[in-house]
Design a protein around this motif. Structure first.
Motif, PDB file in Angstrom:
ATOM      1  N   VAL A 129      25.707  56.976 -75.327  1.00  0.00           N
ATOM      2  CA  VAL A 129      26.470  56.792 -76.598  1.00  0.00           C
ATOM      3  C   VAL A 129      26.042  55.627 -76.862  1.00  0.00           C
ATOM      4  CG1 VAL A 129      28.622  56.920 -77.819  1.00  0.00           C
ATOM      5  CG2 VAL A 129      28.127  58.458 -76.077  1.00  0.00           C
TER       6      VAL A 129
ATOM      7  N   ASP B  93      32.858  47.301-100.052  1.00  0.00           N
ATOM      8  CA  ASP B  93      33.423  48.216-101.273  1.00  0.00           C
ATOM      9  C   ASP B  93      34.244  46.858-102.312  1.00  0.00           C
ATOM     10  OD1 ASP B  93      32.452  50.280-100.150  1.00  0.00           O
ATOM     11  OD2 ASP B  93      34.420  51.267 -99.949  1.00  0.00           O
TER      12      ASP B  93
ATOM     13  N   ASP C 189      33.043  43.895-102.742  1.00  0.00           N
ATOM     14  CA  ASP C 189      31.995  43.070-102.930  1.00  0.00           C
ATOM     15  C   ASP C 189      32.034  41.737-102.087  1.00  0.00           C
ATOM     16  OD1 ASP C 189      30.335  44.027-104.704  1.00  0.00           O
ATOM     17  OD2 ASP C 189      31.317  43.579-106.421  1.00  0.00           O
TER      18      ASP C 189
ATOM     19  N   ASN D 166      18.839  52.942 -85.193  1.00  0.00           N
ATOM     20  CA  ASN D 166      18.350  54.284 -84.127  1.00  0.00           C
ATOM     21  C   ASN D 166      17.795  53.572 -83.062  1.00  0.00           C
ATOM     22  OD1 ASN D 166      19.588  56.478 -85.360  1.00  0.00           O
ATOM     23  ND2 ASN D 166      17.817  56.687 -86.630  1.00  0.00           N
TER      24      ASN D 166
ATOM     25  N   PHE E 190      23.551  55.578 -82.273  1.00  0.00           N
ATOM     26  CA  PHE E 190      23.412  56.938 -82.188  1.00  0.00           C
ATOM     27  C   PHE E 190      23.865  57.360 -80.774  1.00  0.00           C
ATOM     28  CE2 PHE E 190      20.068  54.477 -80.388  1.00  0.00           C
ATOM     29  CZ  PHE E 190      19.576  55.127 -79.100  1.00  0.00           C
ATOM     30  N   GLU E 191      24.025  58.679 -80.553  1.00  0.00           N
ATOM     31  CA  GLU E 191      24.064  59.366 -79.249  1.00  0.00           C
ATOM     32  C   GLU E 191      23.079  60.443 -78.934  1.00  0.00           C
ATOM     33  OE1 GLU E 191      27.762  61.637 -79.110  1.00  0.00           O
ATOM     34  OE2 GLU E 191      27.431  62.481 -77.125  1.00  0.00           O
ATOM     35  N   ASP E 192      22.591  60.246 -77.751  1.00  0.00           N
ATOM     36  CA  ASP E 192      21.568  61.298 -77.283  1.00  0.00           C
ATOM     37  C   ASP E 192      21.778  61.759 -75.923  1.00  0.00           C
ATOM     38  OD1 ASP E 192      20.776  59.349 -75.671  1.00  0.00           O
ATOM     39  OD2 ASP E 192      18.792  58.777 -76.942  1.00  0.00           O
TER      40      ASP E 192
ATOM     41  N   TYR F 210      26.545  52.537 -79.762  1.00  0.00           N
ATOM     42  CA  TYR F 210      27.139  52.184 -80.933  1.00  0.00           C
ATOM     43  C   TYR F 210      27.516  50.773 -81.001  1.00  0.00           C
ATOM     44  CZ  TYR F 210      26.979  56.920 -82.989  1.00  0.00           C
ATOM     45  OH  TYR F 210      26.631  58.290 -83.562  1.00  0.00           O
TER      46      TYR F 210
ATOM     47  N   MET G  85      37.485  48.044 -92.566  1.00  0.00           N
ATOM     48  CA  MET G  85      36.551  49.231 -92.300  1.00  0.00           C
ATOM     49  C   MET G  85      36.249  49.282 -90.841  1.00  0.00           C
ATOM     50  SD  MET G  85      33.776  51.204 -94.414  1.00  0.00           S
ATOM     51  CE  MET G  85      32.356  49.873 -94.090  1.00  0.00           C
ATOM     52  N   ILE G  86      36.070  50.144 -90.057  1.00  0.00           N
ATOM     53  CA  ILE G  86      35.446  50.154 -88.963  1.00  0.00           C
ATOM     54  C   ILE G  86      34.151  51.046 -88.925  1.00  0.00           C
ATOM     55  CG2 ILE G  86      35.618  50.957 -86.236  1.00  0.00           C
ATOM     56  CD1 ILE G  86      37.903  49.216 -87.425  1.00  0.00           C
ATOM     57  N   ALA G  87      33.135  50.013 -88.842  1.00  0.00           N
ATOM     58  CA  ALA G  87      31.739  50.700 -88.982  1.00  0.00           C
ATOM     59  C   ALA G  87      31.159  50.778 -87.763  1.00  0.00           C
ATOM     60  CB  ALA G  87      30.926  49.875 -89.996  1.00  0.00           C
ATOM     61  N   HIS G  88      30.581  52.166 -87.380  1.00  0.00           N
ATOM     62  CA  HIS G  88      29.932  52.333 -86.042  1.00  0.00           C
ATOM     63  C   HIS G  88      28.464  52.507 -86.500  1.00  0.00           C
ATOM     64  CE1 HIS G  88      33.674  53.211 -84.131  1.00  0.00           C
ATOM     65  NE2 HIS G  88      33.999  54.004 -85.129  1.00  0.00           N
ATOM     66  N   TYR G  89      27.585  51.588 -86.018  1.00  0.00           N
ATOM     67  CA  TYR G  89      26.085  51.891 -86.236  1.00  0.00           C
ATOM     68  C   TYR G  89      25.590  52.081 -85.042  1.00  0.00           C
ATOM     69  CZ  TYR G  89      27.256  49.293 -90.479  1.00  0.00           C
ATOM     70  OH  TYR G  89      27.616  49.060 -91.469  1.00  0.00           O
TER      71      TYR G  89
END
Lengths: 286, 94
Positions: free
Chosen positions: B13, B46, B48, B60, B7-9, B15, B1-5
């Motif tokens: 950008v 997922d 474990d 954030n 925000f964009e304001d 992440y 999985m590619i997980a992006h943590y």
């Protein structure tokens, strides 16, 4: 009048067999704005309830589950395995396990829209998630924006109150205009109020202001989607999936028509939780 | 999985992206101690398997939290978290 107030729902499968003798699993999704409880009988949708989240997460979970179980004869003891998900997932007092809402939404959307769905946009009360998934409903990528309420259900509720338009009429109102306006310059909930007031002052109709707001929201979430990657088929879940003004504009910007469902689009997370509960129960029994 | 943590304001950008497929195979999990700001934590995926993620309360605020590792001049090719990772599972969008 509370223009922001959206309709809560309760559904039970009228053709479902008696649950006694079957395997009952459940999912509860406690979001910042709404709470859903979904009950499955032998892996098939049996009942659900969708309501506003109260001030207390455990009570909201219990209230939603009681509404879903009402009239079925089910009690909490009959739920063989329950998964809690969402913002308040650790506060579901009768849950056997908590699972992240990203995982649950992907799984729920896979059930609601079928195994061809690859991109899910979940537009929640106070956040927005772009999720990529595979043919089994497993998450392949995700990106979330919960920095502020702009572009979320809460933002839409604020605009509904400001313009005195019931939140469920915003979609049709915003689509009734003849020519699409420019998007509002900012969709920050605070600044959008100022922008909307200014546009009304210069003679824009409510419909045109709503169109400009819905378009701004669509542009914002499409940016999130494109950053995470868009692959067909595509589906929208969450409360704003019911707002055609935003959903149609997202489709227009992406050039893709979203898959549709007759069921409540807000149940995806809880539904996914209930499906995962079934998997976990099988694992436990093996 | 590619997980992006992140925000964009209006300012950009921001992440941090984690390839959890790679991360799950890593036995070192150096990211947990390699980040000077302690942004990383381990959580089960997922299947474990323990994989890295960014702490919820920091998601954030990655723009400011990572600022010290990203000087305007003389930014290193690899950030401390990327060096600690070693399996190239961490990227930054900015």
């Amino acid at each position: 009048m509370d223009y922001w107030r959206w309709t809560e729902s309760v559904w039970k499968d009228p053709d479902a067999p008696d649950w006694r003798g079957g395997t009952v699993t459940a999912g509860v999704d406690i979001g910042s704005t709404s709470t859903q409880a979904v009950i499955l009988l032998d892996g098939k949708l049996y009942a659900y309830a969708n309501m506003r989240t109260g001030s207390n997460s455990p009570d909201s979970a219990l209230d939603a589950m009681n509404r879903a179980m009402e009239g079925t004869g089910l009690t909490l003891e009959d739920l063989r395995f329950t998964v809690g998900t969402g913002y308040g997932r650790v506060n579901v007092p009768f849950a056997d396990k908590s699972v992240t809402e990203i995982t649950c939404h992907a799984r729920g959307a896979h059930y609601l829209y079928g195994p061809t769905v690859r991109t899910i946009l979940d537009m929640g009360g106070q956040d927005c998630k772009a999720i990529g998934c595979d043919a089994k409903g497993a998450v392949t990528s995700f990106m979330m924006n919960d920095k502020c309420a702009a572009g979320t259900g809460r933002g839409m509720e604020v605009i509904a109150n400001l313009l005195a338009v019931p939140v469920e009429d915003i979609g049709p109102f915003s689509l009734s205009i003849e020519e699409e306006p420019e998007p509002v310059s900012s969709i920050c909930v605070i600044f959008a109020k100022t922008a909307a007031t200014n546009l009304m002052r210069v003679g824009w109709s409510r419909e045109k202001v709503l169109a400009a707001y819905c378009l701004a929201m669509a542009i914002r979430v499409v940016r999130l989607l494109e950053r995470n990657g868009v692959e067909e088929d595509f589906a929208i879940t969450g409360g704003i999936a019911k707002n055609a003004g935003v959903a149609r504009r997202i489709e227009r910007l992406l050039g893709i028509t979203a898959l549709k469902t007759d069921l409540d689009t807000q149940i995806a997370g809880a539904l996914g939780g209930a499906l995962i509960a079934g998997d976990l129960l099988k694992k436990r029994q093996a | 999985m590619i997980a992006h943590y992140g925000f964009e304001d209006g300012t950009g950008v921001f992440y941090i992206t984690i390839d959890t497929g790679r991360c799950a195979r890593c036995t070192q999990k150096g990211c947990k101690t390699g980040c000077p700001e302690g942004l990383f934590e381990l959580e089960p995926d997922d299947e474990d398997m323990l994989v890295a993620s960014i702490k919820a309360q920091a998601r954030n605020a990655v723009k400011t939290a990572c600022a010290a590792c990203k000087p305007l001049e003389g930014r290193p090719k690899s950030l401390p978290c990327q060096k600690a990772c070693g399996i190239e599972a961490i990227t930054h969008s900015w």
